[in-house]
Design an enzyme around this catalytic site. Structure first.
Site, mmCIF file in Angstrom:
data_model
loop_
_atom_site.group_PDB
_atom_site.id
_atom_site.type_symbol
_atom_site.label_atom_id
_atom_site.label_comp_id
_atom_site.label_asym_id
_atom_site.label_seq_id
_atom_site.Cartn_x
_atom_site.Cartn_y
_atom_site.Cartn_z
ATOM 1 N N TYR A 300 0.831 -1.202 0.000
ATOM 2 C CA TYR A 300 0.000 0.000 0.000
ATOM 3 C C TYR A 300 0.870 1.258 0.000
ATOM 4 O O TYR A 300 1.598 1.519 0.960
ATOM 5 C CB TYR A 300 -0.896 -0.026 1.230
ATOM 6 C CG TYR A 300 -2.030 0.970 1.217
ATOM 7 C CD1 TYR A 300 -3.278 0.596 0.721
ATOM 8 C CD2 TYR A 300 -1.884 2.247 1.721
ATOM 9 C CE1 TYR A 300 -4.336 1.487 0.717
ATOM 10 C CE2 TYR A 300 -2.933 3.146 1.716
ATOM 11 C CZ TYR A 300 -4.160 2.755 1.217
ATOM 12 O OH TYR A 300 -5.207 3.646 1.219
ATOM 13 N N TYR A 350 -5.780 5.034 -7.303
ATOM 14 C CA TYR A 350 -6.083 4.805 -5.889
ATOM 15 C C TYR A 350 -7.514 4.306 -5.743
ATOM 16 O O TYR A 350 -8.444 5.088 -5.554
ATOM 17 C CB TYR A 350 -5.889 6.115 -5.123
ATOM 18 C CG TYR A 350 -6.048 6.011 -3.623
ATOM 19 C CD1 TYR A 350 -5.107 5.363 -2.841
ATOM 20 C CD2 TYR A 350 -7.137 6.597 -2.980
ATOM 21 C CE1 TYR A 350 -5.236 5.293 -1.468
ATOM 22 C CE2 TYR A 350 -7.275 6.534 -1.599
ATOM 23 C CZ TYR A 350 -6.314 5.884 -0.855
ATOM 24 O OH TYR A 350 -6.450 5.828 0.509
#
Lengths: 392, 138
Positions: A300, A350
């Site tokens: 991430y 994202y």
């Protein structure tokens, strides 16, 4: 006796789908979710009526009732939402696999639909609206940030990043070398925001400060509109479906005392992500996987500093050594740990982390645009939730 | 409104957090101290994580601390604040950490480990909040 972990390989990802990733989807999150779920079910050769479990994030705006009556699920026997914002993004696999392994559900859909760019409020904008509690995303503590002008995810995470730089002598260019690699991957990914647009380290260094001295503009992920969905079922049933099953070897969550999410400011030593250290211990030592077996990593990367800090927390290199690990080319396709091969959240877009799970599935199916040769085992980390996917 | 009137937003006060903000509004820096085991805690919360006591006392804090970390915020900019904002994590001498911001210092002079102390500034609706400045002759 070791800590208890999820039954190894009991559940598999059998379908994956997504919408396009854009800056203006022009349709609601509900529609985006419907489209990605429908694509994932087609991919799995399953019907909506086969689904009896649904899992998403607490912060996802799509209501289960609306989703059910739109996609056409007939009877939902299990539903769950994972807290911790993007830090919980891999937790959907843990909940889905646990539901399947326990018999609570047979076919689970995990999804995230987001309009981080064109929605009512841009995800990274400076907000002061009172939000003493915030949809159980783990950001209740924002009330302790807002009066002081600390209003954005970048500003919350920067306080940890600066301590990390101070402790280990890390510089902005060290983050930049990771970003250059991510953008190199994104440049060959037609789905990516950064398609055909690689950057140099100089361009990284010359991009404006978002937060000095740790986050330039090019260290930030791109607010994105889109949706990703995955279909999970028991590995026995998975064997009868069209794709080679991608087994959930293990999936775990590690949340430590006083640990928060983006606003993780109260643990004693903020120069390390000790929650990710606990996650790494659960994924590897407790579940019986070896770091040497990992062919590809998805980590991430809302902002580049947390990519380096997770590499260290997960145990792929020593503390303070991620900068050297990256400078040595480890994250590249021919490196020791190809990482975020879709370009990551920084290069591809994202979708709040779930596009990293999608990329892991594609790598193990052998269909990624930047394919790691013979990839059989992938690790996915969202700092406090994570999983190991495997073909074995 | 006068051009120089404070614009930074007032804190969002909840039943759990009022102990801190109500004192700050009067220019006092406090933390909860567990009446059962004496442990200090921040941010405030209803139960002591060490002994499960629900009883709390209010501990007055000196406002002296050291800078644990900082971040110089340039973008995005909100009209309520002057930029760059220098966000700060301060480890107070009593052993708890506060998130706040620094005043009266150039961004180029900020150093992790520097001694800082609290002072109070007004918010748009009036209540004071604690911010920090470097301790002189440190």
């Amino acid at each position: 006796m070791g800590r208890r972990t999820l039954a190894r390989g009991a559940a598999s990802i059998v379908g994956a789908g997504c919408t396009e990733f854009s800056r203006r989807a022009g349709r609601t999150e509900l529609q985006l979710a419907c489209e990605s779920i429908s694509a994932a079910l087609d991919d799995a050769d399953l019907a909506a009526a086969d689904v009896d479990g649904i899992v998403s994030y607490t912060v996802d705006p799509v209501e289960e009732t609306e989703l059910v009556r739109s996609v056409g699920f007939e009877e939902v026997n299990f539903s769950a939402r994972i807290p911790y914002g993007g830090g919980g993004s891999v937790g959907v696999l843990q909940h889905a696999a646990a539901a399947v392994a326990s018999g609570a559900a047979e076919v689970v859909v995990a999804y995230r639909a987001i309009r981080a760019r064109s929605g009512a409020s841009r995800f990274g904008s400076a907000k002061t609206a009172p939000s003493p509690t915030s949809g159980h995303s783990g950001t209740t503590a924002m009330q302790w940030c807002m009066p002081f002008g600390v209003l954005t995810p970048a500003s919350w995470m920067a306080l940890n990043s600066v301590r990390y730089m101070h402790e280990f002598g890390v510089e902005s260019a060290d983050f930049g070398r990771a970003v250059v690699q991510l953008r190199e991957y994104a440049a060959t990914n037609p789905a990516a925001w950064g398609f055909q647009n690689p950057i140099t380290l100089d361009e990284h260094q010359e991009s404006r400060w978002i937060v000095e001295p740790c986050i330039h503009l090019l260290d930030c992920c791109q607010e994105t509109d889109g949706s990703v969905a995955l279909v999970i079922t028991g590995s026995q049933r998975a064997a009868d479906l069209p794709h080679t099953p991608v087994r959930i070897g293990t999936a775990s969550t590690a949340g430590l005392f006083e640990q928060e999410i983006a606003s993780d400011h109260y643990r004693p030593d903020l120069s390390v992500m000790d929650g990710t250290m606990a996650l790494g211990r659960r994924l590897f030592e407790d579940a019986g996987f070896s770091r040497d077996d990992i062919d590809v990593a998805l980590i991430y990367d809302a902002f580049s500093p947390i990519l380096l800090m997770q590499l260290e927390g997960l145990g792929f290199c020593g503390f303070g050594e991620a900068k050297d690990f990256i400078a040595d080319g480890s994250l590249a396709l021919d490196g020791s740990l190809p990482t975020n091969t879709n370009g990551g959240l920084i290069g591809e877009g994202y979708i709040h982390g779930l596009n990293l799970v999608l990329e892991a599935v594609r790598q193990l199916r052998g269909t990624a645009v930047n394919q790691v040769a013979d990839a059989r085992t992938a690790v996915i980390s969202a700092s406090r939730t994570g999983a190991i996917l495997t073909l074995d | 409104m006068a051009a120089d009137a404070p614009t930074r937003p007032s804190p969002t006060v909840t039943d759990d957090s009022a102990v801190f903000w109500d004192a700050a509004a009067e220019g006092r820096l406090v933390a909860q101290r567990c009446a059962g085991c004496g442990r200090l805690r921040h941010p405030p919360r209803p139960m002591c994580p060490a002994c499960s006591s629900l009883e709390v006392e209010i501990a007055e804090l000196s406002g002296q601390g050291t800078l644990y970390s900082y971040a110089i915020l340039h973008h995005p900019q909100h009209p309520a604040f002057e930029y760059p904002v220098i966000a700060a994590l301060v480890d107070l001498e009593e052993g708890i950490r506060l998130l706040s911001c620094l005043t009266d210092v150039s961004k180029d002079d900020v150093r992790i480990g520097m001694p800082v102390h609290a002072h109070f500034v007004p918010t748009a609706d009036g209540p004071l909040i604690p911010v920090f400045r470097p301790t002189e002759d440190s």
